[in-house]
Design a protein around this motif. Structure first.
Motif, PDB file in Angstrom:
ATOM      1  N   ASN A  85       0.862  -1.177   0.000  1.00 54.76           N
ATOM      2  CA  ASN A  85       0.000   0.000   0.000  1.00 54.76           C
ATOM      3  C   ASN A  85       0.904   1.235   0.000  1.00 54.76           C
ATOM      4  N   PRO A  86       0.379   2.385  -0.393  1.00 56.92           N
ATOM      5  CA  PRO A  86       1.234   3.574  -0.489  1.00 56.92           C
ATOM      6  C   PRO A  86       1.997   3.905   0.794  1.00 56.92           C
ATOM      7  N   LYS A  87       1.349   3.786   1.945  1.00 58.29           N
ATOM      8  CA  LYS A  87       2.021   4.107   3.209  1.00 58.29           C
ATOM      9  C   LYS A  87       3.236   3.212   3.430  1.00 58.29           C
ATOM     10  N   ASP A  88       3.050   1.910   3.285  1.00 61.67           N
ATOM     11  CA  ASP A  88       4.152   0.984   3.548  1.00 61.67           C
ATOM     12  C   ASP A  88       5.248   1.088   2.495  1.00 61.67           C
ATOM     13  N   LEU A  89       4.875   1.378   1.267  1.00 60.54           N
ATOM     14  CA  LEU A  89       5.895   1.580   0.235  1.00 60.54           C
ATOM     15  C   LEU A  89       6.707   2.842   0.528  1.00 60.54           C
ATOM     16  N   ALA A  90       6.047   3.907   0.975  1.00 62.49           N
ATOM     17  CA  ALA A  90       6.765   5.140   1.316  1.00 62.49           C
ATOM     18  C   ALA A  90       7.699   4.905   2.506  1.00 62.49           C
ATOM     19  N   ILE A  91       7.230   4.151   3.485  1.00 64.99           N
ATOM     20  CA  ILE A  91       8.087   3.820   4.636  1.00 64.99           C
ATOM     21  C   ILE A  91       9.292   3.003   4.169  1.00 64.99           C
ATOM     22  N   SER A  92       9.050   2.007   3.346  1.00 64.53           N
ATOM     23  CA  SER A  92      10.143   1.170   2.849  1.00 64.53           C
ATOM     24  C   SER A  92      11.133   1.988   2.036  1.00 64.53           C
ATOM     25  N   LEU A  93      10.636   2.903   1.242  1.00 61.13           N
ATOM     26  CA  LEU A  93      11.497   3.782   0.456  1.00 61.13           C
ATOM     27  C   LEU A  93      12.398   4.602   1.372  1.00 61.13           C
ATOM     28  N   SER A  94      11.830   5.142   2.424  1.00 57.18           N
ATOM     29  CA  SER A  94      12.613   5.927   3.379  1.00 57.18           C
ATOM     30  C   SER A  94      13.649   5.059   4.100  1.00 57.18           C
ATOM     31  N   LEU A  95      13.261   3.859   4.484  1.00 60.32           N
ATOM     32  CA  LEU A  95      14.201   2.957   5.162  1.00 60.32           C
ATOM     33  C   LEU A  95      15.370   2.589   4.252  1.00 60.32           C
ATOM     34  N   GLU A  96      15.071   2.304   3.000  1.00 64.27           N
ATOM     35  CA  GLU A  96      16.145   1.954   2.059  1.00 64.27           C
ATOM     36  C   GLU A  96      17.054   3.153   1.801  1.00 64.27           C
ATOM     37  N   ALA A  97      16.477   4.359   1.743  1.00 64.64           N
ATOM     38  CA  ALA A  97      17.300   5.562   1.576  1.00 64.64           C
ATOM     39  C   ALA A  97      18.221   5.737   2.782  1.00 64.64           C
ATOM     40  N   SER A  98      17.721   5.413   3.958  1.00 66.36           N
ATOM     41  CA  SER A  98      18.559   5.479   5.161  1.00 66.36           C
ATOM     42  C   SER A  98      19.687   4.452   5.106  1.00 66.36           C
ATOM     43  N   GLU A  99      19.384   3.264   4.595  1.00 67.94           N
ATOM     44  CA  GLU A  99      20.434   2.250   4.446  1.00 67.94           C
ATOM     45  C   GLU A  99      21.483   2.708   3.437  1.00 67.94           C
ATOM     46  N   LEU A 100      21.057   3.416   2.412  1.00 70.16           N
ATOM     47  CA  LEU A 100      22.007   3.986   1.455  1.00 70.16           C
ATOM     48  C   LEU A 100      22.905   5.003   2.157  1.00 70.16           C
TER      49      LEU A 100
END
Length: 110
Positions: free
Chosen positions: A23-38
């Motif tokens: 869902n959009p919320k969880d995808l946005a959260i995942s996107l932010s988490l992956e950006a943090s891992e970067l």
């Protein structure tokens, strides 16, 4: 954006029946988490050190960010090319070449 690449990302997701979780919320959260891992790859290092020491991981994390971006755009029925072109147009208004050339200032400070 390459339509074949988008289709590969969607195929990968669909083969695993993961769309139900996207869902959009969880995808946005995942996107932010992956950006943090970067970002972690650069923490406490110079650019050169980070790239030299973490090149493969940087590629992997950037790929994750891009994949989640594709999935979020698809879920929101957004055309990636259109939204990028629209944002570039907005940015060209904020950051005219005459004012922004060779400057790192925010558009409100130009």
């Amino acid at each position: 954006m390459n339509k074949d690449l988008i289709q590969k990302v969607l195929k990968f997701r669909n083969e695993r029946n993961w769309e139900q979780f996207h869902n959009p919320k969880d995808l946005a959260i995942s996107l932010s988490l992956e950006a943090s891992e970067l970002l972690e790859n650069f923490q406490w290092k110079t650019n050169e050190e980070a790239i030299e020491e973490n090149s493969e991981n940087i590629k992997d994390e950037l790929a994750d960010v891009l994949i989640y971006s594709i999935l979020l755009a698809e879920k929101l029925d957004l055309n990636i090319e259109d939204i990028i072109e629209n944002k570039l147009e907005k940015n060209s208004q904020k950051y005219s070449v005459e004012k922004a050339f060779n400057s790192k200032k925010k558009y409100t400070d130009l």
